[in-house]
Scaffold this motif. Structure first.
Motif, mmCIF file in Angstrom:
data_model
loop_
_atom_site.group_PDB
_atom_site.id
_atom_site.type_symbol
_atom_site.label_atom_id
_atom_site.label_comp_id
_atom_site.label_asym_id
_atom_site.label_seq_id
_atom_site.Cartn_x
_atom_site.Cartn_y
_atom_site.Cartn_z
ATOM 1 N N VAL A 38 0.070 2.406 -10.296
ATOM 2 C CA VAL A 38 -0.377 2.230 -8.913
ATOM 3 C C VAL A 38 -0.153 3.514 -8.108
ATOM 4 C CG1 VAL A 38 0.143 0.971 -6.775
ATOM 5 C CG2 VAL A 38 -0.157 -0.277 -8.926
ATOM 6 N N ARG A 39 0.975 4.164 -8.318
ATOM 7 C CA ARG A 39 1.268 5.425 -7.618
ATOM 8 C C ARG A 39 0.242 6.495 -7.990
ATOM 9 N NH1 ARG A 39 3.383 10.101 -8.131
ATOM 10 N NH2 ARG A 39 3.864 9.900 -10.332
ATOM 11 N N ALA A 40 -0.075 6.609 -9.271
ATOM 12 C CA ALA A 40 -1.051 7.597 -9.730
ATOM 13 C C ALA A 40 -2.444 7.313 -9.165
ATOM 14 C CB ALA A 40 -1.095 7.630 -11.264
ATOM 15 N N GLU A 41 -2.825 6.046 -9.101
ATOM 16 C CA GLU A 41 -4.137 5.689 -8.549
ATOM 17 C C GLU A 41 -4.237 6.080 -7.081
ATOM 18 O OE1 GLU A 41 -4.934 1.827 -11.430
ATOM 19 O OE2 GLU A 41 -4.136 1.508 -9.415
ATOM 20 N N ALA A 42 -3.195 5.791 -6.314
ATOM 21 C CA ALA A 42 -3.207 6.142 -4.892
ATOM 22 C C ALA A 42 -3.267 7.661 -4.722
ATOM 23 C CB ALA A 42 -1.990 5.560 -4.187
ATOM 24 N N MET A 43 -2.493 8.393 -5.520
ATOM 25 C CA MET A 43 -2.510 9.856 -5.435
ATOM 26 C C MET A 43 -3.893 10.412 -5.770
ATOM 27 S SD MET A 43 1.221 10.893 -6.998
ATOM 28 C CE MET A 43 0.666 12.544 -7.321
ATOM 29 N N GLY A 56 -8.709 1.199 -8.794
ATOM 30 C CA GLY A 56 -7.320 0.840 -9.006
ATOM 31 C C GLY A 56 -7.169 -0.543 -9.580
ATOM 32 N N LEU A 57 -5.930 -0.864 -9.892
ATOM 33 C CA LEU A 57 -5.599 -2.164 -10.457
ATOM 34 C C LEU A 57 -5.885 -3.276 -9.465
ATOM 35 C CD1 LEU A 57 -4.348 -3.824 -12.748
ATOM 36 C CD2 LEU A 57 -2.091 -3.294 -11.778
ATOM 37 N N SER A 78 -14.473 3.758 5.307
ATOM 38 C CA SER A 78 -14.342 5.207 5.399
ATOM 39 C C SER A 78 -13.067 5.587 4.654
ATOM 40 C CB SER A 78 -14.262 5.657 6.861
ATOM 41 O OG SER A 78 -13.140 5.080 7.493
ATOM 42 N N HIS A 79 -12.977 6.858 4.326
ATOM 43 C CA HIS A 79 -11.790 7.300 3.596
ATOM 44 C C HIS A 79 -10.569 7.214 4.500
ATOM 45 C CE1 HIS A 79 -9.538 9.424 0.488
ATOM 46 N NE2 HIS A 79 -8.898 9.993 1.495
ATOM 47 N N ARG A 80 -9.498 6.752 3.918
ATOM 48 C CA ARG A 80 -8.201 6.768 4.583
ATOM 49 C C ARG A 80 -7.148 6.933 3.508
ATOM 50 N NH1 ARG A 80 -5.462 2.174 3.534
ATOM 51 N NH2 ARG A 80 -6.603 0.271 3.124
ATOM 52 N N ARG A 81 -5.990 7.337 3.912
ATOM 53 C CA ARG A 81 -4.892 7.511 2.958
ATOM 54 C C ARG A 81 -4.436 6.135 2.458
ATOM 55 N NH1 ARG A 81 -1.490 11.029 1.089
ATOM 56 N NH2 ARG A 81 0.655 10.444 0.670
ATOM 57 N N ILE A 82 -4.265 6.025 1.153
ATOM 58 C CA ILE A 82 -3.758 4.796 0.535
ATOM 59 C C ILE A 82 -2.279 5.007 0.241
ATOM 60 C CG2 ILE A 82 -3.893 3.249 -1.463
ATOM 61 C CD1 ILE A 82 -6.370 3.070 0.299
ATOM 62 N N GLU A 83 -1.446 4.151 0.798
ATOM 63 C CA GLU A 83 -0.013 4.193 0.518
ATOM 64 C C GLU A 83 0.247 3.357 -0.733
ATOM 65 O OE1 GLU A 83 1.990 6.164 2.114
ATOM 66 O OE2 GLU A 83 0.492 6.715 3.615
ATOM 67 N N TRP A 84 0.995 3.915 -1.669
ATOM 68 C CA TRP A 84 1.163 3.233 -2.952
ATOM 69 C C TRP A 84 2.115 2.049 -2.889
ATOM 70 C CZ3 TRP A 84 5.696 2.856 -5.707
ATOM 71 C CH2 TRP A 84 6.724 3.722 -5.366
ATOM 72 N N GLU A 85 3.067 2.044 -1.977
ATOM 73 C CA GLU A 85 4.037 0.949 -1.942
ATOM 74 C C GLU A 85 3.384 -0.413 -1.654
ATOM 75 O OE1 GLU A 85 4.449 3.862 -0.312
ATOM 76 O OE2 GLU A 85 6.423 4.662 -0.794
ATOM 77 N N PRO A 86 2.501 -0.516 -0.630
ATOM 78 C CA PRO A 86 1.813 -1.804 -0.437
ATOM 79 C C PRO A 86 0.919 -2.175 -1.624
ATOM 80 C CG PRO A 86 1.634 -0.451 1.547
ATOM 81 C CD PRO A 86 2.215 0.416 0.467
ATOM 82 N N GLN A 87 0.326 -1.168 -2.261
ATOM 83 C CA GLN A 87 -0.492 -1.428 -3.450
ATOM 84 C C GLN A 87 0.380 -1.989 -4.577
ATOM 85 O OE1 GLN A 87 -3.545 -1.380 -1.939
ATOM 86 N NE2 GLN A 87 -4.187 -0.860 -4.004
ATOM 87 N N LEU A 88 1.592 -1.453 -4.715
ATOM 88 C CA LEU A 88 2.510 -1.954 -5.736
ATOM 89 C C LEU A 88 2.865 -3.409 -5.460
ATOM 90 C CD1 LEU A 88 4.322 -1.673 -8.203
ATOM 91 C CD2 LEU A 88 6.078 -0.695 -6.696
ATOM 92 N N ALA A 89 3.143 -3.730 -4.224
ATOM 93 C CA ALA A 89 3.479 -5.126 -3.882
ATOM 94 C C ALA A 89 2.322 -6.047 -4.252
ATOM 95 C CB ALA A 89 3.815 -5.242 -2.401
#
Length: 135
Positions: A38-43, A56-57, A78-89
């Protein structure tokens, strides 16, 4: 560093995405694997300011889920920054709900704390129960 091949598969066995993840310590747990994925996908997404489709997953909270053939795209307005921590949850909740399951070298792994011994060519498949499990 030890490498793991990570594939996304449909329940029929079709592979639709593949990446390699590297880990400095082994063994890892299923939770570690999901976290790194998840961290790699967000990055990856955050590196491309023109990106509007998130590969992503699990989808970001406000993404539209658009069927594309047998797959689903996660589109943002539109593009925005994806934070990986909420994605992990979201990913851990999806694992607990059974939205997807993991196969490690052909063995079904059901516990987030199960250890994965990484060897040469370790293959992990994330199998989504339904491509339309979405937002």
């Amino acid at each position: 560093m030890k490498a793991v091949i990570v594939r996304d598969r449909t329940t029929s066995g079709d592979v639709f995405h593949e990446r390699v993840l590297e880990f400095s310590r082994v063994p890892i747990t299923v939770r570690d694997l999901i976290r790194e994925r998840v961290r790699a996908e967000a990055m990856d997404f955050n590196r491309n300011p023109a990106a509007r489709v998130y590969h992503g997953l699990v989808p970001p909270a406000d993404a539209q889920c658009i069927p594309v053939g047998d797959l689903v795209e996660y589109r943002l307005g539109s593009h925005r920054r994806i934070e990986w921590e909420p994605q992990l949850a979201r990913a851990l909740e999806g694992f607990a709900r059974g939205d997807y399951f993991l196969m490690v070298d052909g063995r079904h792994v059901q516990d987030l704390d199960a250890e994965i011994a990484i060897g040469r060519g370790t293959l992990v498949s994330f199998v989504k129960q339904s491509m339309l499990v979405c937002c």
